[in-house]
Design an enzyme around this catalytic site. Structure first.
Site, mmCIF file in Angstrom:
data_model
loop_
_atom_site.group_PDB
_atom_site.id
_atom_site.type_symbol
_atom_site.label_atom_id
_atom_site.label_comp_id
_atom_site.label_asym_id
_atom_site.label_seq_id
_atom_site.Cartn_x
_atom_site.Cartn_y
_atom_site.Cartn_z
ATOM 1 N N GLY A 98 -4.978 10.781 7.557
ATOM 2 C CA GLY A 98 -5.679 9.502 7.695
ATOM 3 C C GLY A 98 -6.208 9.326 9.113
ATOM 4 C CB THR A 123 -7.229 5.902 2.649
ATOM 5 O OG1 THR A 123 -5.892 6.038 3.149
ATOM 6 C CG2 THR A 123 -7.294 4.730 1.709
ATOM 7 C CG LEU A 159 1.490 7.105 10.763
ATOM 8 C CD1 LEU A 159 2.795 7.586 11.366
ATOM 9 C CD2 LEU A 159 0.339 7.802 11.455
ATOM 10 C CG ASN A 185 11.296 9.276 -2.102
ATOM 11 O OD1 ASN A 185 12.424 9.280 -2.606
ATOM 12 N ND2 ASN A 185 10.200 9.125 -2.826
ATOM 13 C CE1 TYR A 231 -0.344 -1.776 5.347
ATOM 14 C CE2 TYR A 231 -0.785 -3.819 6.538
ATOM 15 C CZ TYR A 231 -0.645 -2.444 6.528
ATOM 16 O OH TYR A 231 -0.785 -1.740 7.705
ATOM 17 C CD GLU A 249 24.196 6.642 4.153
ATOM 18 O OE1 GLU A 249 24.867 7.597 4.604
ATOM 19 O OE2 GLU A 249 24.464 6.071 3.085
ATOM 20 N NE ARG A 272 -8.880 -0.455 8.883
ATOM 21 C CZ ARG A 272 -7.868 0.369 9.109
ATOM 22 N NH1 ARG A 272 -6.842 -0.020 9.826
ATOM 23 N NH2 ARG A 272 -7.870 1.580 8.634
HETATM 24 N N1 LIG Z 1 -5.186 1.331 11.773
HETATM 25 C C1 LIG Z 1 -4.625 0.192 12.058
HETATM 26 O O1 LIG Z 1 -5.251 -0.682 12.659
HETATM 27 C C2 LIG Z 1 -3.173 -0.057 11.693
HETATM 28 C C3 LIG Z 1 -2.602 -1.273 12.040
HETATM 29 C C4 LIG Z 1 -1.297 -1.511 11.693
HETATM 30 C C5 LIG Z 1 -0.560 -0.554 11.043
HETATM 31 N N2 LIG Z 1 -1.137 0.630 10.705
HETATM 32 C C6 LIG Z 1 -0.301 1.585 9.971
HETATM 33 O O2 LIG Z 1 -0.530 2.901 10.438
HETATM 34 C C7 LIG Z 1 -0.500 3.815 9.345
HETATM 35 C C8 LIG Z 1 -1.775 4.628 9.330
HETATM 36 O O3 LIG Z 1 -2.882 3.772 9.191
HETATM 37 P P1 LIG Z 1 -4.392 4.300 9.195
HETATM 38 O O4 LIG Z 1 -5.226 3.272 9.824
HETATM 39 O O5 LIG Z 1 -4.434 5.670 9.734
HETATM 40 O O6 LIG Z 1 -4.706 4.284 7.645
HETATM 41 P P2 LIG Z 1 -5.324 5.429 6.735
HETATM 42 O O7 LIG Z 1 -5.581 4.810 5.422
HETATM 43 O O8 LIG Z 1 -6.446 6.081 7.441
HETATM 44 O O9 LIG Z 1 -4.134 6.467 6.655
HETATM 45 C C9 LIG Z 1 -3.090 6.369 5.727
HETATM 46 C C10 LIG Z 1 -2.841 7.747 5.150
HETATM 47 O O10 LIG Z 1 -1.753 7.675 4.236
HETATM 48 C C11 LIG Z 1 -2.105 8.410 3.069
HETATM 49 N N3 LIG Z 1 -1.329 7.876 1.947
HETATM 50 C C12 LIG Z 1 -1.428 6.661 1.362
HETATM 51 N N4 LIG Z 1 -0.537 6.541 0.360
HETATM 52 C C13 LIG Z 1 0.150 7.716 0.319
HETATM 53 C C14 LIG Z 1 1.183 8.212 -0.515
HETATM 54 N N5 LIG Z 1 1.697 7.475 -1.491
HETATM 55 N N6 LIG Z 1 1.630 9.473 -0.287
HETATM 56 C C15 LIG Z 1 1.108 10.234 0.692
HETATM 57 N N7 LIG Z 1 0.130 9.812 1.509
HETATM 58 C C16 LIG Z 1 -0.362 8.571 1.321
HETATM 59 C C17 LIG Z 1 -3.588 8.192 2.928
HETATM 60 O O11 LIG Z 1 -4.215 9.144 2.110
HETATM 61 C C18 LIG Z 1 -4.037 8.284 4.384
HETATM 62 O O12 LIG Z 1 -4.274 9.593 4.767
HETATM 63 C C19 LIG Z 1 -0.292 2.998 8.086
HETATM 64 O O13 LIG Z 1 1.056 3.029 7.727
HETATM 65 C C20 LIG Z 1 -0.688 1.614 8.492
HETATM 66 O O14 LIG Z 1 0.033 0.642 7.765
HETATM 67 C C21 LIG Z 1 -2.433 0.895 11.003
#
Ligand SMILES: NC(=O)c1ccc[n+]([C@@H]2O[C@H](COP(=O)([O-])OP(=O)(O)OC[C@H]3O[C@@H](n4cnc5c(N)ncnc54)[C@H](O)[C@@H]3O)[C@@H](O)[C@H]2O)c1
EC number: 4.1.1.35
Length: 420
Positions: A98, A123, A159, A185, A231, A249, A272
């Site tokens: 991501g 995504t 992530l 998990n 979320y 644990e 966004r």
């Molecule tokens: N970008 C931001 O502004 C922001 C802000 C707060 C928190 N976050 C957190 O950071 C993390 C990454 O965010 P991002 O902006 O890179 O989003 P993103 O959508 O680009 O990345 C998320 C990744 O997780 C993968 N994914 C989703 N569900 C999955 C599953 N069930 N199994 C395996 N892979 C899965 C997606 O394919 C993607 O590659 C997220 O957890 C998000 O909640 C991001």
């Protein structure tokens, strides 16, 4: 006597004529044979030319493939530090294909660690990490974290989760499963192999905050049944799970509460603010501001976040830490700044306010400064210019008929809404 002489004369003339006729016939024959021969040769040469061009046509793609193969053998990876066995860690990044995950992958690979990216590509995109494919320190696994995973690692950056509203609202149940079952998990894996786990939590755990700026000891103001709940509450329970595993644990956990982040490899069209404004400005469309535009946001550049994540993972701080840029701007200021940087003369258009849209968002990063020695360093304009450059290239890529997925509308059953 006279008649005999006459006869001889006539036959002599005939013989000459005959010879002449024979000569002409012979010449005609030779000419026709030569003509045929020349004709045959030109037909043959034409045929040969056609066959040659056909062969050329068929061979060219093969040549191209060989060139590609040769290139992949001599592929130049970004520079990677050498780490001794003792310092080199086996690191799992869930959601590593991501936006944030791929930048974290780059940092950890370049620092010399062994990185395994696990992603279900909901995504994320292979393109985000393709420059590492084939490197001996890199592994990419197509896997959904909702299913258990058995690998040997020292650290887990967890992530995996859709992060932008259209993506996490598309299938709220799946978002909940990813953040709950997926986190369980990964905590189970951390417990089994003795790995440290860092959870990518979010400023959304503060909901629509009643205190400003938000520090880590604020408990939040979240609507548990609103459209964002899958979320927000998913991340809140993921945090709870981390601390349950820590207490019960002995799993080592780190929790990063990430505030709005932007930069290259953000999704196109994911709704966004920054990506919306940049895309609209680049395409000469009006920049759409929801509400009056007086609601505030603070954006950090992705490299700052990645440095913060790594610092937190390697610290001894197990309680939640805010990672964000406290430089606060109104949405309207962002729109104006992006409009000026792109310079396309787009208008600003005001639309009605979105439901549960937080009015203020600004991190208090005293804890990160004090305990990690971390703070954002990339100026907003510099980061925005890099993001604009990236989006411009992506639009060119799209124009060359490459497919860039649009966000899907939320899944709603016929006759009733999901959130009724
Ligand atoms: N970008 C931001 O502004 C922001 C802000 C707060 C928190 N976050 C957190 O950071 C993390 C990454 O965010 P991002 O902006 O890179 O989003 P993103 O959508 O680009 O990345 C998320 C990744 O997780 C993968 N994914 C989703 N569900 C999955 C599953 N069930 N199994 C395996 N892979 C899965 C997606 O394919 C993607 O590659 C997220 O957890 C998000 O909640 C991001």
């Amino acid at each position: 006597m006279v008649s005999k002489a006459l006869l001889r004369l006539v036959s002599a003339v005939n013989r000459r004529r005959m010879k002449l006729l024979l000569g002409i016939a012979l010449l005609a024959y030779v000419a026709s044979v030569w003509g045929n021969f020349v004709n045959m040769r030109s037909i043959q040469e034409n045929g040969e030319l056609k066959i040659e061009s056909k062969i050329e046509e068929m061979v060219e793609p093969l040549r191209e493939k060989i060139r590609d193969l040769e290139k992949s053998f001599t592929q130049k990876y970004p520079p990677v530090k050498f780490l001794s066995e003792k310092d080199r860690k086996r690191i799992l990044i869930t959601g590593g294909a991501g936006f944030v995950g791929s930048h974290l992958t780059d940092k950890l690979m370049m620092d010399g660690h062994e990185v395994t990216v696990v992603d279900n590509f909901f995504t994320g995109r292979k393109r985000n990490v393709e420059h590492w494919i084939g490197h001996e320190n890199f592994e990419l696994i197509n896997h959904d974290v909702v299913e258990p995973l058995y690998i040997e690692v020292d650290q887990i950056y967890h992530l995996a989760s859709p992060a932008s509203p259209p993506n996490y609202m598309y299938n709220p149940i799946k978002t909940l499963k990813t953040n709950t079952i997926g986190t369980l998990n990964m905590l189970g894996l951390a417990k089994r192999v003795g790995a440290r786990l860092l959870l990518a939590s979010t400023s959304e755990v503060y909901g629509d905050p009643e205190v400003h700026p938000q520090s880590e000891d604020y408990w939040g103001h979240v609507n548990p049944i609103g459209p964002r709940a899958c979320y927000d509450e998913g991340k809140r329970v993921a945090e709870t799970m981390c601390y349950a595993y820590m207490k019960q644990e002995g799993v080592e956990v780190r929790v990063a509460r990430i505030f709005n982040t932007f930069g290259p490899r953000m999704h196109m069209n994911d709704g966004r603010v920054v990506s919306n404004f940049i895309l609209q400005a680049l395409q000469g469309e009006p920049l759409t501001v929801y509400g009056s535009g007086s609601q505030t946001r603070a954006f950090q550049y992705v490299s700052d976040l990645v440095n913060g994540l790594v610092a937190l993972m390697n610290s001894n701080v197990s309680s939640p830490v805010n990672l964000g840029n406290p430089e606060e701007h109104t949405i309207l200021e962002f729109a104006q700044l992006i409009k000026n940087l792109v310079g396309n003369g787009s208008e600003i258009q005001f639309l009605s306010e979105a439901q549960d849209d937080p009015q203020k968002r600004k991190p208090d990063i005293k804890k990160a400064k004090l305990m990690l020695g971390w703070e954002p360093v990339v100026p907003l304009e510099e980061g925005l210019n890099k993001a604009i450059h990236y989006f411009r290239k992506e639009l060119e890529y799209q124009a060359n008929n490459q497919y860039i997925p649009k966000p899907k509308p939320a899944r709603i059953k016929k006759g009733r809404t999901r959130h009724s």
